[in-house]
Design an enzyme around this catalytic site. Structure first.
Site, PDB file in Angstrom:
ATOM      1  N   ASP A 248      67.497 143.446 106.378  1.00 20.00           N
ATOM      2  CA  ASP A 248      68.115 144.721 106.046  1.00 20.00           C
ATOM      3  C   ASP A 248      67.207 145.889 106.467  1.00 20.00           C
ATOM      4  O   ASP A 248      65.997 145.845 106.218  1.00 20.00           O
ATOM      5  CB  ASP A 248      68.333 144.742 104.526  1.00 20.00           C
ATOM      6  CG  ASP A 248      69.102 145.939 104.054  1.00 20.00           C
ATOM      7  OD1 ASP A 248      70.268 146.087 104.461  1.00 20.00           O
ATOM      8  OD2 ASP A 248      68.542 146.735 103.266  1.00 20.00           O
ATOM      9  N   GLU A 288      69.065 144.173 111.233  1.00 20.19           N
ATOM     10  CA  GLU A 288      70.034 145.257 111.115  1.00 20.19           C
ATOM     11  C   GLU A 288      69.432 146.444 111.847  1.00 20.19           C
ATOM     12  O   GLU A 288      68.425 147.000 111.416  1.00 20.19           O
ATOM     13  CB  GLU A 288      70.288 145.632 109.654  1.00 20.19           C
ATOM     14  CG  GLU A 288      71.295 146.772 109.556  1.00 20.19           C
ATOM     15  CD  GLU A 288      71.394 147.400 108.167  1.00 20.19           C
ATOM     16  OE1 GLU A 288      72.402 148.072 107.919  1.00 20.19           O
ATOM     17  OE2 GLU A 288      70.485 147.231 107.350  1.00 20.19           O
TER      18      GLU A 288
END
Ligand SMILES: [Ca+2]
Ligand SMILES: [Ca+2]
Length: 549
Positions: A248, A288
């Site tokens: 993330d 990401e």
């Protein structure tokens, strides 16, 4: 907007993929039938190497919304485990589970309160081990979501850190006497996260930095203790045999006065994380990306940082791109990616937990999301299907945290009152059209999105060209016709697509020198060799996949 007329052509895929003999099209020259390899054996071979992730199809699961095994309205790990046969049958090779660690769930679990445990709503470590073991037994790998930039304010580290300037975790977070710091040159990441990235902790009488919600304090990666503690968290899951991580907002780990995106200290951390993964066989990790124009920075030399990075240049912007009639615009992000370091592998999406449902992004135009999906399954890169996108899942309207909740509604398995998701009302209301847009209905409808996806996954499976083959995009004399070739070993495939949603187009592709006549495997376009040129005819908003060698 359901393309019922196209059904016979989709069905021809299974025939031409080797299950039955493939008859030539009556309206064009006799079609060749190229010898087919044993695709199951080829898939096993390709997925058995360290490069497996280049040939895999991933599937992103919001565990909270996939399947509820114990009737509390919240999806859980046993629920996911019970749906492994569905995923196997669909043709999925690997899962990405959204965060499953303990969390107050102020941001769908992207606010971790303990890196070494499972959220009680989702089950136990034993449930996780059982899911992992069953998935592996079926040849399905599992990625976890690793949220390293910040923790929940409920994490023990923060609970300690906020009490004083001298406790053992005092420097685990980014603290300041004022609501700002000259060596932190960035604010909140987006408007939904508020106007200030600094919130006062009264006990300590200092402000802490958070790029996202105030309940998500940023970890201080200038502290060697934080580096060691988070790498230990990654190792905890590696040792449990997970196949890798989706990382993330990894670019945002370290802040500097002039920038907060992939600064050198962040790059150094990512290399440490990669070195950890490289201590285990056949692991991979996907970033990401926070950059919509290039993901080159995530790959390092091609083997010392990420295996994959999400290409949001297409993934987040395809709604606008697919609305245009320019094939060159559509091809652009894929062509750009060819310049990345050798070894770079793009991760391709048309939906995720962070954006609107593909149905919404496509402005409800089915042919638009289908063509976008087809590109993610045939262009260079690893496709990640967001759960429910294989059904054309409609958005919900209930919002609990923020607007992204409309794309996080429960999976729809059937038309029963709780849609096979649960036995009680779900944690968030079901999306629209739930009685017809569900697995049970779509499995039995040859024109459905589900069948579209399943056939494309079967077509891709065990065909090396779509995983690691070269890409050649050739401009047609008609700018609305997209034409590209994928080639590997002794096989070459051609994909054609019309970006015009109104009229049939016929165009010439100059100088492509196709090695053989076209055998259509999918879609309803025609492709004909004319000496060194080729000609293509495509219905409005349609496509074709061909083998030419
Ligand atoms: Ca449950
Ligand atoms: Ca940070």
């Amino acid at each position: 907007m359901r393309d019922r007329w196209r059904a016979p052509f989709h069905l021809s895929v299974l025939m031409c993929a080797g299950l039955l003999s493939c008859k030539s099209d009556s309206t064009s020259a006799p079609s060749p039938t190229y010898p087919e390899k044993d695709h199951a054996a080829e898939a096993a071979r390709l997925l058995g190497t360290p490069d497996w992730y280049r040939h895999a199809v991933f599937y992103e699961i919001d565990v909270r919304s996939f399947s509820d095994s114990n009737g509390d309205g919240i999806g859980d790990l046993q629920g996911v485990r019970s749906k492994l046969p569905y995923l196997k049958d669909l043709g999925v090779d690997a899962l990405w589970l959204m965060p499953i660690m303990p969390s107050p769930f102020k941001d769908s679990g992207y606010d971790v309160a303990d890196y070494d445990a499972i959220a009680k709503e989702y089950g136990t470590l034993a449930d996780f081990d059982a899911l992992l073991s069953d998935a592996h037994a079926q040849g399905i790998r599992v990625f976890m979501d690793l949220v390293l930039n910040h923790t929940s304010d409920q994490h023990a580290w923060f609970q300690d850190s906020k009490t004083s300037k001298t406790n053992p975790h005092a420097d685990y977070y980014v603290w300041s006497d004022t609501a700002g710091r000259s060596d932190v040159g960035c604010g909140t990441y987006g408007p939904q996260f508020g106007s200030s990235a600094w919130t006062l902790a009264p006990e300590r009488n200092q402000y802490y930095f958070h790029r996202f919600y105030p309940g998500q304090p940023d970890l201080n990666y200038k502290s060697p203790d934080v580096v060691a503690a988070t790498l230990a968290a990654a190792k905890f899951w590696m040792d449990r045999n997970v196949d890798g991580f989706r990382c993330d907002v990894i670019a945002l780990l370290v802040e500097t006065a002039t920038g907060c995106d992939m600064v050198p200290d962040t790059v150094a951390y990512i290399k440490k994380l990669r070195a950890l993964l490289d201590g285990y066989p056949n692991r991979a990790m996907v970033a990401e990306s926070t950059n919509f124009t290039t993901t080159a920075a995530y790959y390092g030399s091609g083997s010392d940082m990420f295996s994959m990075a999400f290409d949001f240049g297409f993934g987040y912007l395809w709604g606008g791109v697919m609305k245009s009639t320019s094939a060159a615009d559509v091809a652009k992000p894929f062509v750009n990616a060819q310049q990345y370091p050798k070894g770079a592998q793009e991760a391709l999406v048309i939906g995720s937990h962070d954006v609107a449902r593909a149905y919404t992004t496509a402005n409800h135009v089915q042919s638009r999301w289908r063509r976008a999906a087809l590109l993610t399954l045939t262009m260079p890169g690893t496709p990640f299907i967001y759960y429910g996108d294989e059904l054309g899942l409609r958005p919900g309207t209930q919002v609990i945290v923020d607007g992204r909740d409309t794309a996080r509604t429960p999976m729809l398995w059937d038309a029963s009152p709780n849609h096979g998701f649960s036995t009680v009302a779900p944690w968030i209301a079901y999306g629209a059209e739930a009685d017809t847009i569900n697995v049970d209905v779509e499995k039995n409808d040859p024109t459905s999105d589900y069948v579209f996806y399943k056939q494309l996954l079967a077509l891709r499976r065990g065909r090396e060209a779509f995983g690691t083959g070269t890409l050649k995009v050739v401009a047609a004399d008609d700018p609305s016709i997209l034409y590209f070739e994928r080639a590997s070993g002794d096989e070459t495939y051609v994909v054609v697509m019309s970006m015009d949603e109104s009229d049939t187009h016929t165009g010439t592709i100059p100088g492509v020198s196709l090695p053989g006549d076209a055998q259509r495997l999918f879609g309803d376009a025609t492709l004909t060799r004319n000496g060194v040129d080729a000609s293509v005819t495509i219905n409005a908003a349609s496509y074709g996949i061909f083998r030419v060698r």
